[in-house]
Scaffold this motif. Structure first.
Motif, PDB file in Angstrom:
ATOM      1  N   VAL A 165      38.048  62.046  28.764  1.00  0.00           N
ATOM      2  CA  VAL A 165      36.973  62.727  28.048  1.00  0.00           C
ATOM      3  C   VAL A 165      36.003  63.391  29.023  1.00  0.00           C
ATOM      4  CG1 VAL A 165      37.176  61.179  26.091  1.00  0.00           C
ATOM      5  CG2 VAL A 165      35.552  60.636  27.918  1.00  0.00           C
ATOM      6  N   LEU A 166      36.310  63.304  30.310  1.00  0.00           N
ATOM      7  CA  LEU A 166      35.493  63.935  31.346  1.00  0.00           C
ATOM      8  C   LEU A 166      36.179  65.205  31.835  1.00  0.00           C
ATOM      9  CD1 LEU A 166      35.771  60.592  31.992  1.00  0.00           C
ATOM     10  CD2 LEU A 166      33.855  61.182  33.466  1.00  0.00           C
ATOM     11  N   LYS A 167      35.391  66.152  32.245  1.00  0.00           N
ATOM     12  CA  LYS A 167      35.933  67.387  32.815  1.00  0.00           C
ATOM     13  C   LYS A 167      36.611  67.075  34.144  1.00  0.00           C
ATOM     14  CE  LYS A 167      34.499  72.206  33.426  1.00  0.00           C
ATOM     15  NZ  LYS A 167      33.326  73.132  33.413  1.00  0.00           N
ATOM     16  N   ASN A 168      37.705  67.779  34.424  1.00  0.00           N
ATOM     17  CA  ASN A 168      38.465  67.558  35.659  1.00  0.00           C
ATOM     18  C   ASN A 168      38.890  66.096  35.780  1.00  0.00           C
ATOM     19  OD1 ASN A 168      37.988  70.297  36.458  1.00  0.00           O
ATOM     20  ND2 ASN A 168      35.968  69.698  37.220  1.00  0.00           N
ATOM     21  N   GLY A 169      39.430  65.558  34.703  1.00  0.00           N
ATOM     22  CA  GLY A 169      39.752  64.134  34.629  1.00  0.00           C
ATOM     23  C   GLY A 169      40.948  63.696  35.449  1.00  0.00           C
ATOM     24  N   ALA A 170      41.606  64.612  36.149  1.00  0.00           N
ATOM     25  CA  ALA A 170      42.778  64.240  36.951  1.00  0.00           C
ATOM     26  C   ALA A 170      42.433  63.209  38.024  1.00  0.00           C
ATOM     27  CB  ALA A 170      43.398  65.480  37.582  1.00  0.00           C
ATOM     28  N   PHE A 171      41.154  63.171  38.444  1.00  0.00           N
ATOM     29  CA  PHE A 171      40.747  62.204  39.467  1.00  0.00           C
ATOM     30  C   PHE A 171      40.955  60.766  38.993  1.00  0.00           C
ATOM     31  CE2 PHE A 171      36.975  62.033  36.853  1.00  0.00           C
ATOM     32  CZ  PHE A 171      36.491  60.743  37.026  1.00  0.00           C
ATOM     33  N   LEU A 172      41.045  60.565  37.669  1.00  0.00           N
ATOM     34  CA  LEU A 172      41.217  59.220  37.137  1.00  0.00           C
ATOM     35  C   LEU A 172      42.564  58.613  37.516  1.00  0.00           C
ATOM     36  CD1 LEU A 172      39.639  59.647  33.591  1.00  0.00           C
ATOM     37  CD2 LEU A 172      38.791  58.176  35.423  1.00  0.00           C
ATOM     38  N   ALA A 173      43.518  59.458  37.900  1.00  0.00           N
ATOM     39  CA  ALA A 173      44.819  58.923  38.324  1.00  0.00           C
ATOM     40  C   ALA A 173      44.647  57.962  39.488  1.00  0.00           C
ATOM     41  CB  ALA A 173      45.762  60.068  38.700  1.00  0.00           C
ATOM     42  N   GLN A 174      43.768  58.325  40.415  1.00  0.00           N
ATOM     43  CA  GLN A 174      43.511  57.455  41.560  1.00  0.00           C
ATOM     44  C   GLN A 174      42.821  56.167  41.123  1.00  0.00           C
ATOM     45  OE1 GLN A 174      41.547  59.440  44.812  1.00  0.00           O
ATOM     46  NE2 GLN A 174      41.208  57.559  45.963  1.00  0.00           N
ATOM     47  N   GLU A 175      41.895  56.275  40.163  1.00  0.00           N
ATOM     48  CA  GLU A 175      41.216  55.096  39.644  1.00  0.00           C
ATOM     49  C   GLU A 175      42.214  54.154  38.966  1.00  0.00           C
ATOM     50  OE1 GLU A 175      37.933  54.348  39.913  1.00  0.00           O
ATOM     51  OE2 GLU A 175      37.665  56.143  41.153  1.00  0.00           O
ATOM     52  N   ILE A 176      43.124  54.726  38.207  1.00  0.00           N
ATOM     53  CA  ILE A 176      44.121  53.915  37.512  1.00  0.00           C
ATOM     54  C   ILE A 176      45.006  53.184  38.516  1.00  0.00           C
ATOM     55  CG2 ILE A 176      46.146  54.005  35.997  1.00  0.00           C
ATOM     56  CD1 ILE A 176      44.760  56.523  34.720  1.00  0.00           C
ATOM     57  N   GLU A 177      45.482  53.909  39.520  1.00  0.00           N
ATOM     58  CA  GLU A 177      46.334  53.283  40.537  1.00  0.00           C
ATOM     59  C   GLU A 177      45.598  52.159  41.255  1.00  0.00           C
ATOM     60  OE1 GLU A 177      49.367  53.483  40.949  1.00  0.00           O
ATOM     61  OE2 GLU A 177      50.042  55.381  40.112  1.00  0.00           O
ATOM     62  N   SER A 178      44.324  52.374  41.537  1.00  0.00           N
ATOM     63  CA  SER A 178      43.527  51.359  42.221  1.00  0.00           C
ATOM     64  C   SER A 178      43.375  50.115  41.354  1.00  0.00           C
ATOM     65  CB  SER A 178      42.155  51.929  42.585  1.00  0.00           C
ATOM     66  OG  SER A 178      41.351  50.944  43.204  1.00  0.00           O
ATOM     67  N   LEU A 179      43.075  50.302  40.068  1.00  0.00           N
ATOM     68  CA  LEU A 179      42.931  49.167  39.158  1.00  0.00           C
ATOM     69  C   LEU A 179      44.243  48.394  39.036  1.00  0.00           C
ATOM     70  CD1 LEU A 179      40.779  50.748  36.294  1.00  0.00           C
ATOM     71  CD2 LEU A 179      40.101  48.801  37.706  1.00  0.00           C
ATOM     72  N   LEU A 180      45.350  49.120  38.908  1.00  0.00           N
ATOM     73  CA  LEU A 180      46.644  48.471  38.768  1.00  0.00           C
ATOM     74  C   LEU A 180      47.011  47.698  40.028  1.00  0.00           C
ATOM     75  CD1 LEU A 180      48.626  51.337  36.987  1.00  0.00           C
ATOM     76  CD2 LEU A 180      47.850  49.193  35.956  1.00  0.00           C
ATOM     77  N   THR A 181      46.805  48.330  41.183  1.00  0.00           N
ATOM     78  CA  THR A 181      47.130  47.680  42.458  1.00  0.00           C
ATOM     79  C   THR A 181      46.295  46.426  42.661  1.00  0.00           C
ATOM     80  OG1 THR A 181      47.772  49.790  43.460  1.00  0.00           O
ATOM     81  CG2 THR A 181      47.205  47.989  44.964  1.00  0.00           C
ATOM     82  N   ASN A 182      44.992  46.557  42.427  1.00  0.00           N
ATOM     83  CA  ASN A 182      44.093  45.417  42.630  1.00  0.00           C
ATOM     84  C   ASN A 182      44.379  44.290  41.644  1.00  0.00           C
ATOM     85  OD1 ASN A 182      42.812  46.717  44.746  1.00  0.00           O
ATOM     86  ND2 ASN A 182      41.189  47.563  43.452  1.00  0.00           N
ATOM     87  N   TYR A 183      44.723  44.657  40.406  1.00  0.00           N
ATOM     88  CA  TYR A 183      45.002  43.618  39.430  1.00  0.00           C
ATOM     89  C   TYR A 183      46.275  42.852  39.794  1.00  0.00           C
ATOM     90  CZ  TYR A 183      45.190  41.020  35.121  1.00  0.00           C
ATOM     91  OH  TYR A 183      45.202  39.985  34.220  1.00  0.00           O
ATOM     92  N   LEU A 184      47.311  43.581  40.154  1.00  0.00           N
ATOM     93  CA  LEU A 184      48.571  42.930  40.494  1.00  0.00           C
ATOM     94  C   LEU A 184      48.463  42.103  41.773  1.00  0.00           C
ATOM     95  CD1 LEU A 184      51.073  45.785  39.569  1.00  0.00           C
ATOM     96  CD2 LEU A 184      50.734  43.618  38.364  1.00  0.00           C
ATOM     97  N   ALA A 185      47.498  42.452  42.631  1.00  0.00           N
ATOM     98  CA  ALA A 185      47.285  41.692  43.866  1.00  0.00           C
ATOM     99  C   ALA A 185      46.396  40.472  43.643  1.00  0.00           C
ATOM    100  CB  ALA A 185      46.667  42.593  44.929  1.00  0.00           C
ATOM    101  N   SER A 186      45.790  40.377  42.469  1.00  0.00           N
ATOM    102  CA  SER A 186      44.912  39.248  42.153  1.00  0.00           C
ATOM    103  C   SER A 186      45.742  38.085  41.636  1.00  0.00           C
ATOM    104  CB  SER A 186      43.868  39.654  41.109  1.00  0.00           C
ATOM    105  OG  SER A 186      44.469  39.760  39.827  1.00  0.00           O
ATOM    106  N   ASP A 187      45.067  36.987  41.362  1.00  0.00           N
ATOM    107  CA  ASP A 187      45.764  35.836  40.795  1.00  0.00           C
ATOM    108  C   ASP A 187      45.587  35.749  39.286  1.00  0.00           C
ATOM    109  OD1 ASP A 187      43.109  35.210  40.680  1.00  0.00           O
ATOM    110  OD2 ASP A 187      43.255  33.290  41.744  1.00  0.00           O
ATOM    111  N   LEU A 188      45.148  36.850  38.683  1.00  0.00           N
ATOM    112  CA  LEU A 188      44.977  36.883  37.233  1.00  0.00           C
ATOM    113  C   LEU A 188      46.338  37.024  36.551  1.00  0.00           C
ATOM    114  CD1 LEU A 188      41.835  39.183  37.002  1.00  0.00           C
ATOM    115  CD2 LEU A 188      41.929  36.706  36.680  1.00  0.00           C
ATOM    116  N   PRO A 189      46.481  36.487  35.352  1.00  0.00           N
ATOM    117  CA  PRO A 189      47.791  36.514  34.684  1.00  0.00           C
ATOM    118  C   PRO A 189      48.204  37.912  34.257  1.00  0.00           C
ATOM    119  CG  PRO A 189      46.103  35.664  33.206  1.00  0.00           C
ATOM    120  CD  PRO A 189      45.461  35.784  34.554  1.00  0.00           C
TER     121      PRO A 189
END
Length: 319
Positions: free
Chosen positions: A202-226
């Motif tokens: 919903v933000l202009k030039n939202g393609a930058f969110l791809a990096q945010e998504i990858e970061s969240l996914l990487t950090n989550y999978l590296a955590s000890d959360l289920p």
């Protein structure tokens, strides 16, 4: 903690556009879970509240703009579950308070205002230390609930939110509006092989969110959360439906939202879901989805913001 919430229904949308495209269209009505703490906001708050309670915090502090759904939901959730709440609001105080902030205050939230330069530092350790010193012991939830606790909660949107056994298998594509990317990350981690998550920034030039998504996914999978999966499902960003940027609307979007509500009985919020629903319907017209596909559109709530948005639009129309 979840016992006060209604299971969100799944509503079939009988649309001529979808029928012509050979696609089945459904909406997951997260907006109907609770009158105040609904949509993806509850899922992003849930594990933050649980952690705060486990660590014996009595005060929650979070951030948001003057019309923030997150501020609204955090104030209500704090009141429901026995927390004191502090909302750090971007910009200067304006009186009388708008409907969002007025509701937050009625729920017991203390409002603190930061100028925009200071607000940009909301994710820095320096500002966090300042807030901890100023307000003593507070449990800080980032703007929009965008942290690993938020991702964990959003993993439950498609699973626990649909109690009918095997229902999730019925959908080829899960569509959702995208602001901080937390919801998309959680959904991508919860889907089955072959399913795809599609996010509409919903933000202009939202393609930058791809990096945010990858970061969240990487950090989550590296955590000890289920996590139910060691890898996320495929996901995609559709960046052409922002209508000028965050909280920007035009007559075309307003008319679409009103017509969709009249035809299907599903109210849309202008900032998030209206843009996603518009984008989905436009992609259906373009033949983007395959015949026989089944789509689930996630209604992320936020309807409270329409009151403030309509007041702003009325003021601008008089200028």
């Amino acid at each position: 903690m979840s016992s006060i919430f209604f299971p969100p229904p799944i509503q079939k949308i009988n649309s001529e556009i979808a029928h012509s495209a050979g696609v089945d269209l459904y909406v997951l009505r997260l907006d109907l879970m609770h009158p105040w703490v609904n949509g993806n906001k509850w899922f992003k708050l849930k594990y933050n509240l649980l952690e705060a309670k486990q660590k014996n915090f009595t005060t929650l502090l979070t951030f948001g703009g003057a019309y923030s759904n997150h501020i609204y939901a955090t104030a209500a959730a704090g009141n429901l579950f026995g927390f004191r709440t502090i909302g750090v609001i971007r910009g200067e105080e304006r009186l009388p308070l708008n409907p969002t902030l007025s509701f937050a205050v009625k729920q017991g939230m203390q409002l603190v205002y930061l100028n925009r330069d200071m607000y940009r530092q909301r994710n820095t350790s320096a500002l966090e230390e300042y807030l901890q010193q100023h307000f003593d012991e507070v449990f800080i939830i980032p703007e929009g609930g965008s942290n690993l606790n938020g991702v964990r909660g959003c993993m439950e949107i498609i699973g626990d939110a649909m109690p009918t056994a095997g229902y999730a298998y019925a959908f080829d594509h899960i569509c959702v509006a995208c602001g901080t990317a937390t919801t998309l990350a959680g959904i991508a981690l919860s889907l089955y092989k072959g399913q795809r998550a599609i996010a509409f920034p919903v933000l202009k030039n939202g393609a930058f969110l791809a990096q945010e998504i990858e970061s969240l996914l990487t950090n989550y999978l590296a955590s000890d959360l289920p996590t139910p999966s060691n890898y996320p499902a495929s996901w995609e960003l559709m960046c052409d439906y922002h209508f000028g940027g965050y909280a920007k609307v035009n007559d075309e979007l307003l008319m679409f939202s009103q017509q969709f509500t009249e035809e299907h009985g599903v109210p849309l919020d202008y900032v998030y879901t209206a843009k996603m629903f518009y984008g989905v319907m436009d992609l259906l017209k373009q033949g983007f989805f395959g015949k026989g596909d089944s789509l689930l559109l996630v209604h992320t709530g936020g309807l409270q913001g329409n009151v403030g948005m309509e007041e702003r639009l009325q003021r601008f129309s008089k200028i």
